[in-house]
Design a protein around this motif. Sequence first.
Motif, PDB file in Angstrom:
ATOM      1  N   MET A  15       0.846  -1.195   0.000  1.00 34.40           N
ATOM      2  CA  MET A  15       0.000   0.000   0.000  1.00 34.40           C
ATOM      3  C   MET A  15       0.883   1.248   0.000  1.00 34.40           C
ATOM      4  O   MET A  15       1.744   1.398   0.870  1.00 34.40           O
ATOM      5  N   ASN A  16       0.686   2.141  -0.981  1.00 31.82           N
ATOM      6  CA  ASN A  16       1.535   3.327  -1.017  1.00 31.82           C
ATOM      7  C   ASN A  16       1.111   4.332   0.054  1.00 31.82           C
ATOM      8  O   ASN A  16       0.080   4.188   0.716  1.00 31.82           O
ATOM      9  N   ALA A  17       1.935   5.366   0.214  1.00 30.85           N
ATOM     10  CA  ALA A  17       1.736   6.312   1.312  1.00 30.85           C
ATOM     11  C   ALA A  17       0.391   7.024   1.221  1.00 30.85           C
ATOM     12  O   ALA A  17      -0.280   7.233   2.237  1.00 30.85           O
ATOM     13  N   LEU A  18      -0.019   7.406   0.011  1.00 32.68           N
ATOM     14  CA  LEU A  18      -1.290   8.131  -0.136  1.00 32.68           C
ATOM     15  C   LEU A  18      -2.468   7.250   0.231  1.00 32.68           C
ATOM     16  O   LEU A  18      -3.380   7.684   0.955  1.00 32.68           O
ATOM     17  N   ALA A  19      -2.465   5.994  -0.231  1.00 34.09           N
ATOM     18  CA  ALA A  19      -3.557   5.070   0.092  1.00 34.09           C
ATOM     19  C   ALA A  19      -3.619   4.808   1.590  1.00 34.09           C
ATOM     20  O   ALA A  19      -4.705   4.777   2.183  1.00 34.09           O
ATOM     21  N   ALA A  20      -2.454   4.637   2.227  1.00 32.18           N
ATOM     22  CA  ALA A  20      -2.416   4.358   3.666  1.00 32.18           C
ATOM     23  C   ALA A  20      -2.892   5.555   4.479  1.00 32.18           C
ATOM     24  O   ALA A  20      -3.671   5.412   5.434  1.00 32.18           O
ATOM     25  N   THR A  21      -2.451   6.746   4.094  1.00 31.39           N
ATOM     26  CA  THR A  21      -2.852   7.959   4.811  1.00 31.39           C
ATOM     27  C   THR A  21      -4.347   8.207   4.665  1.00 31.39           C
ATOM     28  O   THR A  21      -5.046   8.535   5.633  1.00 31.39           O
ATOM     29  N   SER A  22      -4.860   8.025   3.447  1.00 31.41           N
ATOM     30  CA  SER A  22      -6.288   8.222   3.209  1.00 31.41           C
ATOM     31  C   SER A  22      -7.113   7.187   3.975  1.00 31.41           C
ATOM     32  O   SER A  22      -8.202   7.496   4.478  1.00 31.41           O
ATOM     33  N   ARG A  23      -6.587   5.979   4.072  1.00 31.21           N
ATOM     34  CA  ARG A  23      -7.284   4.931   4.830  1.00 31.21           C
ATOM     35  C   ARG A  23      -7.391   5.319   6.311  1.00 31.21           C
ATOM     36  O   ARG A  23      -8.457   5.180   6.920  1.00 31.21           O
ATOM     37  N   ASN A  24      -6.291   5.815   6.870  1.00 31.07           N
ATOM     38  CA  ASN A  24      -6.326   6.241   8.273  1.00 31.07           C
ATOM     39  C   ASN A  24      -7.293   7.398   8.479  1.00 31.07           C
ATOM     40  O   ASN A  24      -8.027   7.451   9.475  1.00 31.07           O
ATOM     41  N   PHE A  25      -7.308   8.333   7.523  1.00 32.27           N
ATOM     42  CA  PHE A  25      -8.240   9.458   7.608  1.00 32.27           C
ATOM     43  C   PHE A  25      -9.685   8.970   7.603  1.00 32.27           C
ATOM     44  O   PHE A  25     -10.517   9.412   8.398  1.00 32.27           O
TER      45      PHE A  25
END
Length: 411
Positions: A1-11
């Motif tokens: 999972m790339n950084a953008l997908a992971a960050t958006s998932r946490n959001f």
Amino acid sequence: MNALAATSRNFKQAAKLLGLDSKLEKSLLIPFREIKVECTIPKDDGTLASYVGFRVQHDNARGPMKGGIRYHHEVDPDEVNALAQLMTWKTAVANIPYGGAKGGIGCSPGELSISELERLTRVFTQKIHDLIGIHTDVPAPDMGTNSQTMAWILDEYSKFHGYSPAVVTGKPVDLGGSLGRDAATGRGVLFATEALLAEHGKGIAGQRFVIQGFGNVGSWAAQLISEAGGKVIAISDVTGAVKNSNGLDITKLMKHSSENRGIKGFDGGDAIDPRSLLTEECDVLIPAALGGVINKDNANDIKAKYIIEAANHPTDPEADEILSKKGVLILPDILANSGGVTVSYFEWVQNIQGFMWDEEKVNTELKTYMTRGFRDVKEMCRSHHCDLRMGAFTLGVNRVARATVLRGWEA
């Protein structure tokens, strides 16, 4: 999972815990503005070279957008978007009056001369000067950039807008930079670690630490932890890794690293495989290098009781779940490494006021902010029955959502 997908998932998980309106959730996730510019410069040999620069301005509901500029060959829009979003939540967790932004240029700074770096920085500033500003967007150093880079940005920006020291932070002290800024992120890591350990009746002294990364953040964290009585038993950087079960002499290691451009060859410990560093037996693991280093492939082998995320996004969501089941406590990046942006805020305040703080005041205020941030995160954990990462995300997202609504957002 790339950084953008992971960050958006946490959001999105935080938004669900908070019960945010779906339209507000979407509004908070979409960046305010994305900038992409071509920067063409003459090289020292007379040839022309072109580089692509980015600036993503994510959110300004709580104040001017804030975030670093990195020079790295792997800089891309997804990474910059993820880091800009993280800055929005990080500044809100720290409770400083900023939003979030991030920028970068796709280049290899080590392959450019000082004069080429200066020309590149000035051209980039010329392309974005009308979109940054003291009360609009305030850049700072990041990977591959430093105080000299900020001095060039300040000078170039001032040609268009008049002398404006508050337009960037992380500047040389001679140009309005703050005392204590170099050590700020590492010192913030120390304060955050102290707060987490105190919650469990422990202190820094006597704990065994492993640190991945020996750049600005890792080296300062190692030095300050060692001074506080912690035992740093293993460290790695891009050149190698070294271990001493009795504790590394950090002062000697820093001298060796400075003289040899890395820790490889240090005789104060045994050389080990850098790939095994994260799974060394220890009490506290501090990833202070790149993102995504703790993943589903190595999470099961991690033996640390606590992980302090000094790097941005070092832990993938899959690894988060594995570590959580193992009972490992993770202090998330948007709290753990917020010392740098907090002291950047102090620098900005000093520039606007035209009044310099002494270093003791900077460090005292930093400890207050970091300790309060940890307390606020813990309160969100109790309110929403979640772990520290979701506690931090719900805290940050809630503060930004409230500011957005108060300023007049309509569904």
